[in-house]
Scaffold this motif. Sequence first.
Motif, PDB file in Angstrom:
ATOM      1  N   SER A 204       1.004  -0.926  -0.311  1.00  0.00           N
ATOM      2  CA  SER A 204       0.362  -0.050   0.137  1.00  0.00           C
ATOM      3  C   SER A 204       0.948   1.681  -0.037  1.00  0.00           C
ATOM      4  N   GLY A 205       0.856   2.399  -0.900  1.00  0.00           N
ATOM      5  CA  GLY A 205       1.278   3.373  -1.400  1.00  0.00           C
ATOM      6  C   GLY A 205       0.803   4.117  -0.674  1.00  0.00           C
ATOM      7  N   LEU A 206      -0.616   4.063   0.040  1.00  0.00           N
ATOM      8  CA  LEU A 206      -0.997   5.158   0.506  1.00  0.00           C
ATOM      9  C   LEU A 206      -1.436   5.140   2.159  1.00  0.00           C
ATOM     10  N   ALA A 207      -0.776   3.797   2.513  1.00  0.00           N
ATOM     11  CA  ALA A 207      -0.608   3.659   4.291  1.00  0.00           C
ATOM     12  C   ALA A 207       0.957   4.922   3.770  1.00  0.00           C
ATOM     13  N   ARG A 208       1.768   4.173   3.289  1.00  0.00           N
ATOM     14  CA  ARG A 208       2.820   4.763   3.471  1.00  0.00           C
ATOM     15  C   ARG A 208       3.056   6.724   3.664  1.00  0.00           C
ATOM     16  N   GLU A 209       2.355   6.805   2.188  1.00  0.00           N
ATOM     17  CA  GLU A 209       1.935   8.395   2.455  1.00  0.00           C
ATOM     18  C   GLU A 209       1.213   9.106   3.578  1.00  0.00           C
ATOM     19  N   LEU A 210       0.290   8.107   4.167  1.00  0.00           N
ATOM     20  CA  LEU A 210      -0.561   8.505   5.480  1.00  0.00           C
ATOM     21  C   LEU A 210      -0.253   8.007   6.653  1.00  0.00           C
ATOM     22  N   PHE A 211       0.933   7.186   6.953  1.00  0.00           N
ATOM     23  CA  PHE A 211       1.794   6.798   8.223  1.00  0.00           C
ATOM     24  C   PHE A 211       3.436   7.319   8.049  1.00  0.00           C
ATOM     25  N   GLY A 212       3.785   6.972   7.201  1.00  0.00           N
ATOM     26  CA  GLY A 212       4.879   7.102   6.914  1.00  0.00           C
ATOM     27  C   GLY A 212       5.550   6.105   6.747  1.00  0.00           C
ATOM     28  N   ASP A 213       6.572   5.892   6.007  1.00  0.00           N
ATOM     29  CA  ASP A 213       7.509   4.187   5.836  1.00  0.00           C
ATOM     30  C   ASP A 213       7.818   4.282   6.938  1.00  0.00           C
ATOM     31  N   GLU A 214       8.985   4.847   8.062  1.00  0.00           N
ATOM     32  CA  GLU A 214       9.518   3.774   9.550  1.00  0.00           C
ATOM     33  C   GLU A 214       7.826   3.629   9.827  1.00  0.00           C
ATOM     34  N   PHE A 215       6.732   4.290  10.226  1.00  0.00           N
ATOM     35  CA  PHE A 215       5.725   3.492  11.515  1.00  0.00           C
ATOM     36  C   PHE A 215       5.556   2.337  10.528  1.00  0.00           C
ATOM     37  N   ILE A 216       5.038   2.356   9.444  1.00  0.00           N
ATOM     38  CA  ILE A 216       4.097   1.243   8.521  1.00  0.00           C
ATOM     39  C   ILE A 216       5.313  -0.460   8.269  1.00  0.00           C
ATOM     40  N   GLU A 217       6.740  -0.287   7.704  1.00  0.00           N
ATOM     41  CA  GLU A 217       8.050  -0.663   8.043  1.00  0.00           C
ATOM     42  C   GLU A 217       7.813  -1.548   9.546  1.00  0.00           C
ATOM     43  N   GLY A 218       8.118  -0.362  10.570  1.00  0.00           N
ATOM     44  CA  GLY A 218       8.293  -0.996  11.563  1.00  0.00           C
ATOM     45  C   GLY A 218       7.448  -2.032  12.252  1.00  0.00           C
ATOM     46  N   TYR A 219       5.989  -1.623  11.471  1.00  0.00           N
ATOM     47  CA  TYR A 219       4.214  -2.382  12.143  1.00  0.00           C
ATOM     48  C   TYR A 219       4.559  -3.701  11.695  1.00  0.00           C
ATOM     49  N   LEU A 220       4.915  -4.075  10.210  1.00  0.00           N
ATOM     50  CA  LEU A 220       5.279  -5.093   9.282  1.00  0.00           C
ATOM     51  C   LEU A 220       6.002  -5.972  10.133  1.00  0.00           C
ATOM     52  N   ALA A 221       6.751  -5.619  10.511  1.00  0.00           N
ATOM     53  CA  ALA A 221       8.149  -5.950  10.965  1.00  0.00           C
ATOM     54  C   ALA A 221       7.950  -7.246  12.100  1.00  0.00           C
ATOM     55  N   THR A 222       7.014  -6.170  13.195  1.00  0.00           N
ATOM     56  CA  THR A 222       6.709  -6.797  14.405  1.00  0.00           C
ATOM     57  C   THR A 222       5.412  -7.563  14.406  1.00  0.00           C
ATOM     58  N   LYS A 223       3.879  -7.664  13.472  1.00  0.00           N
ATOM     59  CA  LYS A 223       3.142  -8.302  12.882  1.00  0.00           C
ATOM     60  C   LYS A 223       4.448  -9.789  12.428  1.00  0.00           C
ATOM     61  N   THR A 224       4.761  -9.500  11.467  1.00  0.00           N
ATOM     62  CA  THR A 224       5.263 -10.982  10.920  1.00  0.00           C
ATOM     63  C   THR A 224       5.656 -11.329  11.987  1.00  0.00           C
TER      64      THR A 224
END
Length: 413
Positions: free
Chosen positions: A371-391
């Motif tokens: 999702s490019g939209l999620a990264r646009e709204l919440f930032g790459d740092e948060f989305i990448e970190g959230y994905l890493a934790t949930k994975t």
Amino acid sequence: MTAEGFLEGRRLQMARGVLLQCIMGGYPPAKFYGSDDGDLALAADPAHIYRLPWSDGGLALAICDANELSGNPSGLSTRGLLKAVIARYASLGLAPVVATELEFFVFAANSDPVQPFLPPLGKDGRRELGHSAFSVSSNHGLRPFFAEVYQCMAAMGLPRDTFMHEMGVSQFEINLLHGDPLLLADQTFLFKHLLKEVALKHGLTVVCMAKPLARTPGSSMHIHQSLVQIDTGRTVFSDDQGQATETFYHFIGGLQACLADFTALFAPNVNSYQRLCHPYASPNNACWSQDNRAAGLRIPASAPAARRVENRLPGADANPYLAIAASLAAGLHGIEQRLQPTPAIQGEFEVPEHLSLPCTLHAALERLQRSGLARELFGDEFIEGYLATKTMELTDFFDEITPWERRVLATQA
């Protein structure tokens, strides 16, 4: 921290990685929170400092913002993400109004996680069987527990609307009064903490899992949302004639456009999808409807001044700051892009493929990753970190073999 240290204004610091700590206690690689794993400063919100009444006044809790040592908000803080979304609305002269409905189960003490949860013994010595939905009966014997819950809520200044017995066995729901989104997120967080602490005093276990019991309804955290003009306080979802406005429809269009990308933010755990795969009252879709609980987006029956959109996707296990931020950000995206919703559905319906949502955590994380939209709204740092934790959490789940697999598959040739 000691009361003296807090009152002296001593700064409390915490490692950045703590904001990405997974539910088992571990952490993703340090690259997701800064390779040095430096500190954040926790800045107490002076409006949200509470004596904890269940501790006999001996403890207090302060809700804090997580800031970088430079003073800027941390991009990993879900409370910070919600504040940023609210600020974007304010720049348009708008203020969101939010209410949450939180469902939860009250069980007997459960010291062995291998054993299923059981309702507490009632006044007649029996356990509830699930016949008490919306009942005024107190045979469940929980009146002393709820009396202390009400007392603690009053002591902490947490207003409540209605409490009720929900459809599940020993399942209950609270409706919190509508108001500022950040305040409602704080109140939802505090209420969940309060519930669990008071339950322990009474020898009970409060569970906010999305689906703690099989063949029983799950627990949601529905989010009701409306928008008002900051200067007048008037709703922008209804016009002077009481009709729905274009802004109202754009808000729905934004939610429809974003729900699939944001599903992992509303349904953050493996167990979340146990609730969503049984669709009654837990709709896993981006359809919208006037007062139809099978739709993921429901417009409750109301006067024009109270016209609102209910997002029925989040479970009781969702982070209230993140879920409210994601829902409001989706609506704002629709307003800014002037998105039009699909036609409303009524009655029984089949979900069109383009309005279906991910039905497993793995699929939801893959959708969020793309999702490019999620990264646009919440930032790459948060989305990448959230994905890493949930994975990490998903991988840990797959490291265990469930009783169902042993019971059903072990006898197969």
